[in-house]
Design a protein around this motif. Sequence first.
Motif, PDB file in Angstrom:
ATOM      1  N   LEU A 118      50.372  26.531   1.340  1.00 41.34           N
ATOM      2  CA  LEU A 118      50.003  28.083   2.371  1.00 41.34           C
ATOM      3  C   LEU A 118      49.694  28.038   3.326  1.00 41.34           C
ATOM      4  N   GLY A 119      49.102  26.224   3.695  1.00 37.99           N
ATOM      5  CA  GLY A 119      48.560  26.371   4.957  1.00 37.99           C
ATOM      6  C   GLY A 119      47.448  25.613   5.264  1.00 37.99           C
ATOM      7  N   PRO A 120      46.592  25.101   4.646  1.00 42.01           N
ATOM      8  CA  PRO A 120      44.975  24.686   4.585  1.00 42.01           C
ATOM      9  C   PRO A 120      43.328  25.729   5.182  1.00 42.01           C
ATOM     10  N   PHE A 121      44.134  25.762   6.421  1.00 43.13           N
ATOM     11  CA  PHE A 121      43.699  26.823   7.105  1.00 43.13           C
ATOM     12  C   PHE A 121      44.320  27.800   7.680  1.00 43.13           C
ATOM     13  N   SER A 122      44.161  28.850   7.046  1.00 45.82           N
ATOM     14  CA  SER A 122      45.467  30.350   7.144  1.00 45.82           C
ATOM     15  C   SER A 122      44.883  31.234   6.767  1.00 45.82           C
ATOM     16  N   THR A 123      45.133  32.333   7.090  1.00 53.10           N
ATOM     17  CA  THR A 123      44.714  33.496   6.005  1.00 53.10           C
ATOM     18  C   THR A 123      45.268  34.110   5.054  1.00 53.10           C
ATOM     19  N   ALA A 124      46.675  32.927   4.526  1.00 51.02           N
ATOM     20  CA  ALA A 124      47.913  33.074   3.209  1.00 51.02           C
ATOM     21  C   ALA A 124      46.702  32.209   2.270  1.00 51.02           C
ATOM     22  N   ILE A 170      46.994  24.242  -2.084  1.00 51.21           N
ATOM     23  CA  ILE A 170      46.560  24.623  -0.424  1.00 51.21           C
ATOM     24  C   ILE A 170      47.424  24.434   0.668  1.00 51.21           C
TER      25      ILE A 170
END
Lengths: 383, 383
Positions: free
Chosen positions: A36-42, A33
């Motif tokens: 990927l970036g904790p708040f991301s579309t990824a 998480i």
Amino acid sequence: MPALAGKTYLNYGGQGPLPDPSLDAMVASWRTIQELGPFSTAVWPFIDRELSRLRGLLASRCGVRPSRVAFTENVTSGCVLPLWGLPWEPGDTILISDAEHPGVVAACHELASREGLHITSLPVTRWRGGLDEQADTDQQVLGALEEALTANTRLVVLSHLLWNTGQVMPIAAVAERLAEHPRQPWLLVDAAQSMGSLPVAAAASQSDIYAFTGHKWCCGPEGLGAVVLSERLLSQARPTLIGWRSLRDEQAANEGFHEDGRRFEVATSCTPLFSGLRTSLELLDSQGACDERSRRIQQLSGQLWQALARTDGLQPLLSGPPPAGLVSFRVEGREPPAVARRLGEQGIWLRHLDHPSCLRACTHITTTQEDLDRLLSALTAML
Amino acid sequence: MPALAGKTYLNYGGQGPLPDPSLDAMVASWRTIQELGPFSTAVWPFIDRELSRLRGLLASRCGVRPSRVAFTENVTSGCVLPLWGLPWEPGDTILISDAEHPGVVAACHELASREGLHITSLPVTRWRGGLDEQADTDQQVLGALEEALTANTRLVVLSHLLWNTGQVMPIAAVAERLAEHPRQPWLLVDAAQSMGSLPVAAAASQSDIYAFTGHKWCCGPEGLGAVVLSERLLSQARPTLIGWRSLRDEQAANEGFHEDGRRFEVATSCTPLFSGLRTSLELLDSQGACDERSRRIQQLSGQLWQALARTDGLQPLLSGPPPAGLVSFRVEGREPPAVARRLGEQGIWLRHLDHPSCLRACTHITTTQEDLDRLLSALTAML
């Protein structure tokens, strides 16, 4: 499992041991998480997949479609939350077994006082037949139900596996009986002790609310549970504790609620716990099918029951071997809290209960012969 | 922090990065619980201490006694749960700002439809003055409040730091105004964006419900938040989602509820998350006092605002530098979702919002000059 190392752990009904691979899975989930970036579309596809995988696993164990599963923080939330959105009418009666957890009982009393409901008691703690007399127990419970039902009964609250005596309740038969009642009362089942220790599909699929946690017999992390909801409950109950996860469109307050289990989910939960619980469930499965594990648990609890029953001064609550992994008993002339404390000092962990006053040891598939021997010799030394 | 490595992360208002030491603290907490025995008298002192330490830390940040803090799973639960136990009367009015999160809005509408309440709107999204015109904004908000209050107003719902425009609301002044109202309406403050980015003591201590999460600006793990409750709310509101943690005696359903914040706690939560959030808060403190950090956040958001404002085609929502870390803006001729997607493809993470339609970048104390430069050159390349 560190929880079992260097001690005799017999408190699975309180909390199960967390396997190292489950902790590793949570750490890996957190790292994914973060990376990927904790708040991301990824990250959304990863989070969606973790939730879906666990929802699917639990649904399959419960014999229901995944859309009937709602995630919760703990078993009490799963039991209680759906109740607050049901279409109660003043004078409706809630029939609660006398073996329910105080949290659920207190919540029902609060609900009753606000909605003008009555509460009556279904006596089940008294039946003590054990595994070999399950058919008699089933008849006794159904008989007690018959006596307790009235024209106003609107909800029945009954655990699948009673946390105090360790008896199994005939949930599917109770559900069938309630379906014949003119009001078709809802059936709320506290599955805290059954999920992970017994086959649950027949009971879970026929209850309106079948609520459990991952951190007891499933050996998952604390702080994550789920509830299986019936199709009729999903359409009859309004959500109460509402957040973005309940909403059909998470950016729109006026687009209505999800029609599946998510209508009872709220807002941000801890995704890594989902990875941990899934890993624990997969590990359990790697140890045998659910009914095999259940039989192994029975063998171990039966063995403990036999040893208790044949020792003067040790008094199991049940008159025969238990149907599952809960073995409740008394030590003659000793207060249960004092016995639990003495055992704890020796690294032997079980708990005492107040109603009825007793000790409760649990056996899981990880329980060893040595665990049982240590408990028995410590108990014998107290006599 | 892995969340910041190899990318330009500007989504702190969605979720903050989890520092490695916080993850390590959670793993250590899990190991301690397992080694002591997850359900044992040996582990209760550890769990109690973890809860007390975090409760104390949060209470001190909020300028209140620890007994006013209740732990929750997320900010929405903290906002919504206490509302269901308040003594509503049919015809009471809820005044909700037009900048609230859809979850809270939907919950208020559900509550209103069940209790026969009215809902009216407090317009605050329209004020766009920014940091230098805070005094004007305060007057505008208080003026709008004055116009919107009626004799039936029973609850006002207003965020401390608006998630859409990034404006700061004068919570303490609003609380003072409400105290003069004959009905003394309750004040519910969504503190999702303020906790960890602004000094909050004045607002938190004067609100009835001041709810926040640990996983945004506090950089803690997802799945743990808290709510600060006023003394009057603690005595006026009945608990709704009731479990063993709400009960004065956890083995007794009929002994009443805790009188402090715990009456709004439910059942088992994930203790290691408490260790993680505490570690994150301590790490933030090691980077400077709260008001210093807040000024650093302002400097960075101000810098971003300046750069946006001086570039043709980039349009910040506010007419001056933001009062906190939220920088909302538009790109001329481009739909915000498309811009967010394009930026994401380049490893630049921010989000779009629907009301008003815009993009939102966040600056925290971990934001670097390079982060801002990368965002600005990617935006400029789209013009």
